[in-house]
Structures are given as structure tokens and as C-alpha cells.
Design a protein around this motif. Structure first.
Motif, PDB file in Angstrom:
ATOM      1  N   HIS A   1       0.591  -1.329  -0.038  1.00  0.00           N
ATOM      2  CA  HIS A   1       0.112  -0.110  -0.010  1.00  0.00           C
ATOM      3  C   HIS A   1       0.797   1.239  -0.030  1.00  0.00           C
ATOM      4  O   HIS A   1       0.407   2.115  -0.639  1.00  0.00           O
ATOM      5  N   LEU A   2       1.939   1.183   0.799  1.00  0.00           N
ATOM      6  CA  LEU A   2       2.565   2.409   0.838  1.00  0.00           C
ATOM      7  C   LEU A   2       3.722   2.494  -0.166  1.00  0.00           C
ATOM      8  O   LEU A   2       4.611   3.444  -0.510  1.00  0.00           O
ATOM      9  N   GLY A   3       3.568   1.468  -1.273  1.00  0.00           N
ATOM     10  CA  GLY A   3       4.423   1.600  -2.442  1.00  0.00           C
ATOM     11  C   GLY A   3       6.130   1.426  -2.614  1.00  0.00           C
ATOM     12  O   GLY A   3       6.427   2.097  -3.482  1.00  0.00           O
ATOM     13  N   GLY A   4       6.248   0.327  -1.883  1.00  0.00           N
ATOM     14  CA  GLY A   4       7.770   0.165  -2.080  1.00  0.00           C
ATOM     15  C   GLY A   4       8.135  -1.336  -1.310  1.00  0.00           C
ATOM     16  O   GLY A   4       7.374  -2.094  -0.969  1.00  0.00           O
ATOM     17  N   SER A   5       9.636  -1.401  -1.123  1.00  0.00           N
ATOM     18  CA  SER A   5      10.160  -2.335  -0.061  1.00  0.00           C
ATOM     19  C   SER A   5      10.424  -1.611   1.276  1.00  0.00           C
ATOM     20  O   SER A   5      10.330  -0.506   1.352  1.00  0.00           O
ATOM     21  N   ALA A   6      10.682  -2.447   2.188  1.00  0.00           N
ATOM     22  CA  ALA A   6      10.948  -1.800   3.575  1.00  0.00           C
ATOM     23  C   ALA A   6      11.625  -2.712   4.343  1.00  0.00           C
ATOM     24  O   ALA A   6      11.860  -3.816   4.174  1.00  0.00           O
ATOM     25  N   VAL A   7      12.213  -2.099   5.429  1.00  0.00           N
ATOM     26  CA  VAL A   7      12.978  -2.998   6.654  1.00  0.00           C
ATOM     27  C   VAL A   7      11.735  -2.910   7.550  1.00  0.00           C
ATOM     28  O   VAL A   7      11.231  -1.859   7.930  1.00  0.00           O
ATOM     29  N   VAL A   8      11.536  -4.300   7.836  1.00  0.00           N
ATOM     30  CA  VAL A   8      10.695  -4.362   9.075  1.00  0.00           C
ATOM     31  C   VAL A   8      11.565  -4.606  10.601  1.00  0.00           C
ATOM     32  O   VAL A   8      12.206  -5.401  10.488  1.00  0.00           O
ATOM     33  N   VAL A   9      10.697  -3.847  11.370  1.00  0.00           N
ATOM     34  CA  VAL A   9      11.360  -3.858  12.700  1.00  0.00           C
ATOM     35  C   VAL A   9       9.958  -4.598  13.174  1.00  0.00           C
ATOM     36  O   VAL A   9       9.231  -4.074  13.639  1.00  0.00           O
ATOM     37  N   GLY A  10      10.327  -5.973  14.014  1.00  0.00           N
ATOM     38  CA  GLY A  10       9.064  -6.694  14.358  1.00  0.00           C
ATOM     39  C   GLY A  10       9.508  -7.140  15.897  1.00  0.00           C
ATOM     40  O   GLY A  10      10.670  -7.907  15.904  1.00  0.00           O
ATOM     41  N   ASN A  11       8.635  -7.005  16.860  1.00  0.00           N
ATOM     42  CA  ASN A  11       8.755  -7.402  18.157  1.00  0.00           C
ATOM     43  C   ASN A  11       8.038  -8.512  18.723  1.00  0.00           C
ATOM     44  O   ASN A  11       6.762  -8.583  18.119  1.00  0.00           O
ATOM     45  N   SER A  12       8.573  -9.553  19.056  1.00  0.00           N
ATOM     46  CA  SER A  12       7.848 -10.711  19.749  1.00  0.00           C
ATOM     47  C   SER A  12       7.151 -11.579  18.842  1.00  0.00           C
ATOM     48  O   SER A  12       7.741 -11.645  17.647  1.00  0.00           O
TER      49      SER A  12
ATOM     50  N   ASP B   1      13.851  -5.250   2.488  1.00  0.00           N
ATOM     51  CA  ASP B   1      15.168  -4.766   2.397  1.00  0.00           C
ATOM     52  C   ASP B   1      16.074  -5.484   3.476  1.00  0.00           C
ATOM     53  O   ASP B   1      17.164  -5.402   3.579  1.00  0.00           O
ATOM     54  N   GLY B   2      15.170  -5.781   4.770  1.00  0.00           N
ATOM     55  CA  GLY B   2      16.070  -6.185   5.662  1.00  0.00           C
ATOM     56  C   GLY B   2      15.153  -6.485   6.895  1.00  0.00           C
ATOM     57  O   GLY B   2      13.780  -6.002   6.969  1.00  0.00           O
ATOM     58  N   LEU B   3      15.375  -7.060   8.069  1.00  0.00           N
ATOM     59  CA  LEU B   3      14.631  -7.342   9.211  1.00  0.00           C
ATOM     60  C   LEU B   3      15.473  -6.889  10.521  1.00  0.00           C
ATOM     61  O   LEU B   3      16.640  -7.196  10.461  1.00  0.00           O
ATOM     62  N   VAL B   4      14.733  -6.439  11.687  1.00  0.00           N
ATOM     63  CA  VAL B   4      15.092  -6.038  12.582  1.00  0.00           C
ATOM     64  C   VAL B   4      14.199  -7.026  13.722  1.00  0.00           C
ATOM     65  O   VAL B   4      13.015  -6.612  13.570  1.00  0.00           O
ATOM     66  N   LEU B   5      14.724  -8.062  14.349  1.00  0.00           N
ATOM     67  CA  LEU B   5      13.852  -8.872  15.131  1.00  0.00           C
ATOM     68  C   LEU B   5      14.099  -8.689  16.547  1.00  0.00           C
ATOM     69  O   LEU B   5      15.386  -9.045  17.003  1.00  0.00           O
ATOM     70  N   VAL B   6      13.170  -8.101  17.315  1.00  0.00           N
ATOM     71  CA  VAL B   6      13.311  -7.891  18.790  1.00  0.00           C
ATOM     72  C   VAL B   6      12.648  -8.426  19.646  1.00  0.00           C
ATOM     73  O   VAL B   6      11.316  -8.857  19.644  1.00  0.00           O
ATOM     74  N   GLY B   7      13.265  -9.089  20.567  1.00  0.00           N
ATOM     75  CA  GLY B   7      12.690 -10.046  21.467  1.00  0.00           C
ATOM     76  C   GLY B   7      11.623 -11.192  20.724  1.00  0.00           C
ATOM     77  O   GLY B   7      10.703 -11.258  20.940  1.00  0.00           O
ATOM     78  N   PRO B   8      12.500 -11.781  19.669  1.00  0.00           N
ATOM     79  CA  PRO B   8      11.654 -12.597  18.630  1.00  0.00           C
ATOM     80  C   PRO B   8      11.214 -13.941  18.976  1.00  0.00           C
ATOM     81  O   PRO B   8      11.970 -14.664  19.530  1.00  0.00           O
ATOM     82  N   PHE B   9       9.903 -14.201  18.679  1.00  0.00           N
ATOM     83  CA  PHE B   9       9.603 -15.423  18.702  1.00  0.00           C
ATOM     84  C   PHE B   9       9.301 -15.792  17.335  1.00  0.00           C
ATOM     85  O   PHE B   9       8.373 -15.555  16.356  1.00  0.00           O
TER      86      PHE B   9
END
Length: 276
Positions: A92-103, A121-129
Motif C-alpha cells: 500500500h505504501l508503494g515500495g520495499s521496507a525494512v521491518v522491525v518486528g517485536n515478539s 530490504d532487511g529485518l530487525v527482530l526484537v525479542g523475537p518469537f
């Protein structure tokens, strides 16, 4: 660190088949999508988002379905469903992204990265399950009973401080009141209860080997959701060929508990990411 004094961003809504997912969008530049864990609000990123905006990024912070300002009309919740919402928002926002996902959102981010590598483009996994923790039938039954809609807001209010093991944010009491007030709205307490019961991290674990995006794992040294947080972080780091950052005096929410450390790590990682 306290949240930057900036105007409250406008809430936008992403239409999905069963309801709408709320998000806000700030800044300009390469797209970052920040997704909180279950029971949390998108303001979980209230310290990190302003730093990323100031660094020259477009930052979309989203509530999970059935949480915060999102709708409670959804029939299904969990990693796979959240992955669909993340994919739809990036598109919807029209592109690729780095996703920061918690839990939970970390598992969802893994699924998106595996299934739609062109969007990530990349992932930042915070306290990841990214896999289901070991638990016997008795423990699962107790948790299910605790998370019943009738008293879930009261239970979560008492449970939240344990998840913030280590240093708590300066505004923790205020933030906890906002979370509990959100859950006391009956449809939202029910949706959160459904989320706790329906979430399965098995699909995320099955996708780990298919992820090619550069990844960083950020884990609180005191994260109480894992018997050995450092060992879990190493497992994820090895599976995803990811850099691992262990954050001292932080539990399940390093982005709120140690925002300076987390922001420094995330910005350093973003500097290595090639945006499509």
C-alpha cells in the motif's frame, strides 16, 4: 530518553478483508515498518520512531489487528495473519521496507521475508518469537485460563512489569495505563484473548531457511519469555545468518527499555542495508 516533543501523527487505516489495521506514517526516505508484539500498542516504538525519522527514514508504526486503533472484526490472529497485514501495508505504501518486528511480529516478519523477498530490504527482530517455546499441557492450559476475556486486562496489568524486566521506561506507568485501558474495551480484550490462543510460531520456524534478507536480532539479556535469552538469540542468529545484539538491563521490549542502545544498533544496521 523521553519521546520527542512532536505533533501526534495522524492515524491512517489499511483496509483488510475482515477489518482495518491502524498505522501512522512519519518522515521521508526509505521505508521502515515498525510492528509491536501482542498486547502492546504501536506506541511501544514511541522512543525509537522519532530517532529513525530524524535519521532520514519514512517510518510506519502499526497496531496489530485487534489491538490499539485497529479493528476487532477479524476472524483470525497470529503470525501468518500479521504477515499478511505487513505485506499489504508495504504494498500500500508503494515500495520495499525494512521491518522491525517485536515478539510475535518478528515471526510474522520472517514469513513475509521468506514469501515476498522483493518487499523486504532487511529485518530487525526484537525479542523475537520465531518458534514455539517448549510448554507442557498443564502450562498451556493455565495460560489459556489466565488469558480469558473476562479478566485479561487485569491479568495483563499485573503481568506487564515482569515482561519489562531490567530498566523500565520512565513513562512505564503511564504507558501501562494506556495498554490496560485499551484492553478494557470488551471487543479488544476478546481480540487479544483470541490472539493468545490462536498464535502459532510453527509457520515462522518453517520459513527460517528461506529468508535471504539481511537481519539483526536484538534481545534483552533479561527477557523473561525465554529460559535462556542468549541461547535463543544465537539460535535465531545462526538460522538467519544475522548479527545478534544483546541488550543489558532489558526484558522483552529493548526498544522502550533501552532506547538509546537499541536505536544505535538499528541505525548501524540500517547503514548496511541496501534499499530497493
Amino acid at each position: 530518553m523521553t519521546p520527542a516533543s512532536a505533533p501526534t501523527p495522524t492515524t491512517h487505516y489499511l483496509a483488510r478483508p475482515d477489518g482495518r489495521v491502524a498505522y501512522d506514517l512519519q518522515g521521508s526516505g526509505p521505508l521502515l515498518v515498525l510492528v509491536p508484539g501482542m498486547g502492546e500498542l504501536r506506541s511501544s516504538y514511541r522512543f525509537l520512531a522519532p530517532v529513525l525519522v530524524a535519521a532520514g527514514y519514512s517510518v510506519a508504526s502499526t497496531d496489530l489487528r485487534g489491538h490499539g486503533d485497529s479493528d476487532t472484526t477479524f476472524s483470525a490472529y497470529g503470525d501468518v495473519e500479521t504477515a499478511g497485514d505487513i505485506r499489504a501495508l508495504i504494498t500500500h505504501l508503494g515500495g520495499s521496507a525494512v521491518v522491525v518486528g517485536n515478539s510475535l511480529a518478528a515471526g510474522a516478519a520472517v514469513i513475509v521475508a521468506a514469501d515476498h523477498p522483493d518487499l523486504i530490504d532487511g529485518l530487525v527482530l526484537v525479542g523475537p518469537f520465531v518458534r514455539n517455546p517448549p510448554a507442557n499441557a498443564v502450562v498451556r492450559g493455565m495460560f489459556r485460563a489466565m488469558m480469558a476475556p473476562a479478566w485479561i486486562a487485569t491479568v495483563w496489568k499485573g503481568y506487564m512489569p515482569t515482561l519489562y524486566a531490567g530498566r523500565k521506561p520512565d513513562d512505564f506507568q503511564e504507558y501501562r495505563k494506556a495498554v490496560v485501558a485499551s484492553l478494557r474495551r470488551k471487543p479488544y480484550g476478546r481480540a487479544f484473548s483470541f490472539t493468545t490462543r490462536q498464535t502459532d510460531h510453527g509457520p515462522a520456524e518453517a520459513k527460517l531457511g528461506a529468508v535471504t534478507a539481511p537481519t539483526m536480532v536484538v534481545m534483552g539479556e533479561k527477557d523473561p519469555d525465554f529460559k535462556d535469552p542468549a541461547a535463543e538469540a544465537r539460535f535465531i542468529g545462526d538460522a538467519l545468518r544475522a548479527e545478534v545484539v544483546m541488550v543489558a538491563e532489558a526484558g522483552h521490549y529493548p526498544q522502550a527499555q533501552q532506547p538509546e542502545v537499541t536505536a544505535d544498533a538499528v541505525l548501524r544496521f540500517l547503514g548496511t542495508v541496501r534499499h530497493a
